[in-house]
Write a protein that holds these residues in place. Structure first.
Motif, short mmCIF file in Angstrom:
data_model
loop_
_atom_site.label_atom_id
_atom_site.label_comp_id
_atom_site.label_asym_id
_atom_site.label_seq_id
_atom_site.Cartn_x
_atom_site.Cartn_y
_atom_site.Cartn_z
N TYR A 14 41.01 38.27 35.65
CA TYR A 14 40.93 38.27 37.09
C TYR A 14 40.79 37.11 37.74
CZ TYR A 14 40.26 43.32 35.98
OH TYR A 14 40.35 44.42 35.40
N VAL A 15 41.71 36.46 38.74
CA VAL A 15 41.77 35.15 39.02
C VAL A 15 42.07 35.13 40.62
CG1 VAL A 15 43.05 32.87 39.01
CG2 VAL A 15 43.06 34.09 37.00
N HIS A 16 40.94 34.43 41.03
CA HIS A 16 40.95 34.40 42.79
C HIS A 16 42.36 33.57 43.18
CE1 HIS A 16 39.99 33.37 46.79
NE2 HIS A 16 39.16 34.62 46.81
N PRO A 17 42.84 34.03 44.13
CA PRO A 17 44.25 33.26 44.86
C PRO A 17 44.13 31.58 45.13
CG PRO A 17 43.90 35.40 45.99
CD PRO A 17 42.75 34.97 45.01
N SER A 18 42.71 31.25 45.27
CA SER A 18 42.46 29.89 45.58
C SER A 18 42.49 29.04 44.36
CB SER A 18 40.99 29.79 45.97
OG SER A 18 40.16 30.19 45.19
N LYS A 19 42.58 29.80 43.32
CA LYS A 19 42.91 29.16 41.79
C LYS A 19 44.29 29.14 41.45
CE LYS A 19 38.48 28.28 41.55
NZ LYS A 19 37.99 26.96 41.71
N SER A 20 45.20 29.65 42.20
CA SER A 20 46.75 29.92 41.94
C SER A 20 47.36 28.97 41.41
CB SER A 20 47.39 30.62 42.93
OG SER A 20 47.37 30.01 43.90
N ASN A 21 47.06 27.69 41.92
CA ASN A 21 47.62 26.46 41.25
C ASN A 21 47.21 25.78 40.27
OD1 ASN A 21 45.48 25.67 42.58
ND2 ASN A 21 46.01 24.01 43.62
N LYS A 22 46.03 26.46 39.78
CA LYS A 22 45.38 26.14 38.44
C LYS A 22 45.23 27.24 37.40
CE LYS A 22 43.39 22.00 40.31
NZ LYS A 22 42.23 21.06 40.87
N ILE A 23 46.39 28.00 37.44
CA ILE A 23 46.03 29.08 36.46
C ILE A 23 45.65 29.00 35.25
CG2 ILE A 23 47.21 31.05 35.62
CD1 ILE A 23 46.82 31.60 38.47
N SER A 24 45.94 28.22 34.38
CA SER A 24 45.63 27.86 33.12
C SER A 24 44.21 27.51 33.09
CB SER A 24 46.49 26.67 32.55
OG SER A 24 47.83 27.09 32.27
N GLN A 25 43.82 26.56 33.89
CA GLN A 25 42.23 26.19 33.88
C GLN A 25 41.34 27.27 34.17
OE1 GLN A 25 41.70 22.95 36.34
NE2 GLN A 25 43.25 21.50 35.42
#
Length: 233
Positions: A14-25
């Motif tokens: 589960y990833v927050h949208p604020s991290k969408s530009n750094k998905i891998s990290q």
């Protein structure tokens, strides 16, 4: 060493949208949070992972908005010791009552005096404590020795192992492997000697058989000559 296994896992991170530009990290950060902790789902301590993202498009999950889920396929290296498994570790502390070991650099183990076979006798000489074998002077256990021991129990919460040196195939790895090599060499030498004796016996039998055949042939030749001489006269 026993207690290690690789398992395939299908995961959703589960990833927050604020991290969408750094998905891998974001994914690696969450997977790293699993390391060196016991997982009831995978029934072991996660030591390492190799991950492959299945979908490039994430899916917004209903009910836990605004997070979105990323499906992953991962290979996990797990440490899952069970009773009667053989583990290996380094002795970090030794007293008359116990031997303390570290396994894989993170899990502690203890072997108390009642779980150390009578073959080993505690000695303290020149400030150095050790357990020495009564039957093999080269077999010694001291701080820094790599040992092989049997698992009695494993505390999943604190990652602590209770071990035993009662079985004969436990103790200093270096000494155990040396004894195994010596036994293997002795077995090979014995097998070669027996094979050599078998070949010698076969050669002797062939020689004896050939001699008997030669004698029989000579005897028949002499009888034939006597028969021809009698017919001529």
């Amino acid at each position: 060493m026993e207690g290690l296994k690789v398992t395939d896992a299908n995961l959703v991170v589960y990833v927050h949208p604020s991290k969408s530009n750094k998905i891998s990290q974001a994914i690696l950060r969450q997977l790293s949070s699993l390391l060196f902790k016991f997982s009831e789902i995978f029934e072991g301590v996660v030591l390492a992972y190799d991950v492959n993202i299945l979908d490039k498009n994430a899916k917004i999950l209903s009910g836990i908005h605004p997070y979105f889920g990323v499906r992953l396929k991962a290979k996990l290296l797990l440490f899952s010791p069970k009773p009667n498994m053989l583990l290996e570790g380094k002795v970090v502390k030794l007293t008359q009552e116990s031997i303390h070991v570290i396994v894989l650099g993170f899990s502690s183990a203890i072997i108390i005096d009642e779980d150390i076979r009578e073959e080993f006798k505690y000695r303290a000489k020149h400030g150095e404590e050790l357990f020495a074998s009564r039957s093999n002077k080269r077999h010694k256990i001291k701080v820094g020795t790599m040992i092989r021991f049997l698992v009695k129990s494993f505390d999943e919460e604190i990652l602590h192992i209770s071990g035993s040196l009662i079985p004969a195939h436990t103790g200093s790895i270096r000494c155990l492997d040396k004894n195994s090599e010596d036994t293997s060499m002795t077995d090979r030498s014995t097998r070669k000697r027996r094979e050599g004796e078998g070949e010698t016996e076969m050669q002797e039998n062939e020689t004896f058989g050939g001699g008997a055949s030669s004698l029989s042939t000579d005897h028949q030749t002499k009888k034939s000559k006597k028969r021809r001489f009698a017919e001529d006269h």
